[in-house]
Scaffold this motif. Structure first.
Motif, PDB file in Angstrom:
ATOM      1  N   HIS A   1     -10.956 -10.154  -1.207  1.00  0.00           N
ATOM      2  CA  HIS A   1      -9.676 -10.188  -1.921  1.00  0.00           C
ATOM      3  C   HIS A   1      -9.895 -10.378  -3.421  1.00  0.00           C
ATOM      4  CE1 HIS A   1      -5.436 -10.982  -2.559  1.00  0.00           C
ATOM      5  NE2 HIS A   1      -5.749 -12.093  -3.192  1.00  0.00           N
TER       6      HIS A   1
ATOM      7  N   GLN B   1       3.168  -4.291   0.247  1.00  0.00           N
ATOM      8  CA  GLN B   1       1.882  -3.907  -0.329  1.00  0.00           C
ATOM      9  C   GLN B   1       1.999  -2.638  -1.148  1.00  0.00           C
ATOM     10  OE1 GLN B   1      -1.039  -5.544  -0.364  1.00  0.00           O
ATOM     11  NE2 GLN B   1      -1.859  -3.910  -1.664  1.00  0.00           N
TER      12      GLN B   1
ATOM     13  N   GLU C   1      -5.013  -1.092   1.570  1.00  0.00           N
ATOM     14  CA  GLU C   1      -5.116  -1.917   2.769  1.00  0.00           C
ATOM     15  C   GLU C   1      -5.353  -1.015   3.977  1.00  0.00           C
ATOM     16  OE1 GLU C   1      -5.694  -4.935   2.693  1.00  0.00           O
ATOM     17  OE2 GLU C   1      -5.214  -5.203   0.582  1.00  0.00           O
TER      18      GLU C   1
ATOM     19  N   GLY D   1      -9.577  -1.535   1.124  1.00  0.00           N
ATOM     20  CA  GLY D   1      -8.935  -2.574   1.910  1.00  0.00           C
ATOM     21  C   GLY D   1      -9.858  -3.689   2.328  1.00  0.00           C
TER      22      GLY D   1
END
Length: 464
Positions: free
Chosen positions: A56, A89, A154, A181
Motif C-alpha cells: 500500500h 476506488q 486494485e 493492485g
C-alpha cells in the motif's frame, strides 16, 4: 488552468514524447517519478502487458494517472477504459487523481475532465478515457481503437469474467494494459499474471519497504497490529500474495527475492553444470552453470534434442570456463532418464580422451531413491526429484542461492506442486501432470536442480 504552450502542439514534439514517457511526465505533467515508478512507466511504453503487485502507498494511482495523460497526449484518437472493483476506488481515488494531475499539466487545456469522461476538447466522442466500475461482465466490452489502453486498479479484485473481454481488445499493436493492485487473492487472472502466465506479462513486485513513499511509521503500525508474519503484512506492506497454497512446493516470493537482473561478477573456485535433455518436441535442453554452488549463471537453452550436438555444447562450455578460470574443480551432472544417456556417455568419453582431470561427469536420475535431504530433516522425500528440488527450496529459503532473473524460470520453480503420499513422504508433481495444467516442462528448474544437488552422504556443505 494552464494555457497550452504552442510547442506542445507541434507534431515532432508529440512524436518525441510518445517515445519518451519519462520526459513527458517530468516536463509536461511536472513531476519526477521515483525509480520504481519510472521503471513501471517504461514498461508500459515498451510492453503490451504490465502487471504490478505491491504494498500500500507506493503511488499507484498517481502512476496510473500519468500513464493516462501520456497516452491521451501522444496517441491519436485513443480509448482508455479505466476500472476498479468499487466505485470508491475508481471515482474517489483514481479518477480524482487524474483530475488533479491534469490541472497542473502544461497540456491541461487540451482536455476536459468530468465525472464520467476525460476527453480531448476537439474530439469528445473519439478521444477519451472513461471510468467503468468492474461489477458487470460487460463493463469493459465494446472498446475498439488503434490505440487502446486499459488501466485496471486494485486488479486482484477484478473478476475473470470482467477481465476476459480485455484480452480480445489487445490484438492491435498499439494496445496496452497496466494492471496494479495489492495481491489479495490466490486465484484469478491477476494472480496468474505473476505466476502461471507471467511469461505473457511484464510483472513487477514492489515491496513497500523499498518505496520512498511508504513511511516507516506505517510499516511499524502494521507490524504492531498484525505481526510481521501475517497475511496483512504480506499483502499491505510486502506486496506478496497471502501465504502460498499448501501444495505449492517453492513459494513465489522466495524465488523472486533471490532472482537478480544483474549477476554478480565473481571468480569461482568451483563450477557445477546441470544438463537437462529435452524429451519431447516442445521441451528445451538446458545447460545450467552454477558458481561455488551459490551463484547461478545464465543458462544456455536449446530447442532441440540432438544428443551429439548437446554433448558438444557441454564440452564448449567446459573449455570456455577452463580457459577463463583454469583447471578448477568442475562437475557435469546429466539427466540420464531417456535421451540424456547419450549425452552423458559422449561427454564422459571426451573428458577422458582430453585428460580433463578437473572435470567429474555424473549420471543424474530424477525419480530415483528418496530419503531425507539432511539428517535433521523432519520429512522425507519420496524420490530423488523431491530431494533435488528440495535443495533449491532450502537454499532459497535461507537466501543462499542467487538466481539468474528469468520469468520462465521463476514460473517453473514456483508453480510445481507437491503432495504428502500415503507413506507420509513429500512427492513432487510429475511433468505430465504439470502439462495437463497447461504448464511447460520445468526444464530450467530441473537443470538448476541437477547443478546444485549434492547427495545426502556429501551434503555437509549445504547444512543450513
Amino acid at each position: 488552468m494552464i494555457s497550452v504552450e504552442p510547442i506542445l502542439l507541434q507534431p515532432h514534439v508529440i512524436t518525441y514524447y510518445a517515445d519518451n514517457i519519462l520526459d513527458y511526465v517530468k516536463e509536461v505533467v511536472g513531476v519526477t517519478p521515483d525509480d520504481i515508478q519510472a521503471e513501471i512507466l517504461l514498461s508500459v511504453a515498451n510492453n503490451q502487458l504490465t502487471s504490478v503487485r505491491s504494498g500500500h502507498g507506493i503511488g499507484k494511482s498517481a502512476l496510473e494517472s500519468w500513464t493516462v495523460k501520456w497516452f491521451m497526449y501522444s496517441r491519436p484518437f485513443p480509448k482508455i477504459p479505466c476500472t476498479a472493483p468499487t466505485r470508491h476506488q475508481l471515482h474517489d481515488i483514481l479518477w480524482a487523481e487524474l483530475n488533479k494531475w491534469n490541472r497542473q499539466s502544461a497540456d491541461g487545456d487540451l482536455f476536459e475532465w468530468t465525472d464520467e469522461r476525460f476527453y480531448h476538447k476537439a474530439h469528445r466522442e473519439e478521444w477519451f478515457a472513461v471510468p467503468r466500475t468492474a461489477v458487470k461482465p460487460d463493463a469493459l466490452q465494446g472498446f475498439h481503437a488503434d490505440h487502446i489502453l486499459y488501466i485496471i486498479d486494485e486488479a486482484s479484485g477484478v473478476a475473470d469474467k470482467i477481465f476476459e473481454p480485455v484480452l480480445g481488445s489487445l490484438s492491435t499493436a498499439g494496445a496496452r494494459l497496466l494492471a496494479c493492485g495489492n495481491p489479495t487473492n490466490l486465484a484469478g487472472w491477476f494472480y496468474d499474471s505473476h505466476n502461471d502466465n507471467r511469461e505473457i506479462y511484464n510483472p513487477f513486485h514492489v515491496d513497500g519497504r523499498n518505496s520512498p513513499r511508504v513511511t516507516k511509521e506505517y510499516i511499524k503500525m502494521i507490524i504492531d497490529m498484525f505481526g510481521e508474519d501475517s497475511d496483512v503484512f504480506r499483502v499491505r506492506v510486502e506486496g506478496n500474495f497471502p501465504k502460498a497454497m499448501p501444495d505449492s512446493f517453492i513459494p513465489l516470493d522466495w524465488v523472486e527475492r533471490n532472482s537478480v537482473k544483474k549477476l554478480l561478477i565473481i571468480k569461482p573456485h568451483r563450477i557445477d553444470i546441470g544438463v537437462d535433455v529435452a524429451r519431447f518436441g516442445d521441451d528445451q535442453s538446458v545447460l545450467c552453470p552454477v558458481f561455488n554452488r551459490q551463484h547461478q549463471q545464465e543458462p544456455e537453452i536449446y530447442n532441440h534434442n540432438d544428443t551429439m550436438q548437446l554433448a558438444g555444447r557441454v564440452i564448449q562450455m567446459l573449455d570456455r570456463y577452463t580457459d577463463k578460470y583454469g583447471r578448477i574443480p568442475m562437475s557435469v551432472r546429466v539427466d540420464c532418464d531417456g535421451l540424456g544417456v547419450g549425452v552423458y556417455d559422449r561427454v564422459k568419453e571426451v573428458v577422458k580422451q582430453r585428460n580433463m582431470t578437473h572435470v567429474t561427469v555424473i549420471e543424474g536420475h530424477f525419480g530415483g531413491a528418496g530419503g531425507k535431504l539432511f539428517t535433521s530433516d523432519p520429512v522425507r522425500y519420496s524420490n530423488s526429484t523431491g530431494m533435488m528440488w528440495g535443495t533449491i527450496r532450502e537454499l532459497l529459503r535461507y537466501n543462499k542461492l542467487t538466481l539468474w532473473y528469468n520469468n520462465s524460470q521463476i514460473s517453473q520453480l514456483s508453480n510445481r506442486k507437491y503432495r504428502v503420499n500415503s507413506d507420509g513422504d513429500i512427492e513432487l508433481e510429475r511433468k505430465e501432470e504439470m502439462k495437463k495444467r497447461g504448464l511447460k516442462s520445468p526444464d530450467l528448474g530441473d537443470a538448476l536442480a541437477l547443478a546444485i544437488y549434492v547427495p545426502p552422504t556429501m551434503n555437509m556443505a549445504f547444512q543450513m
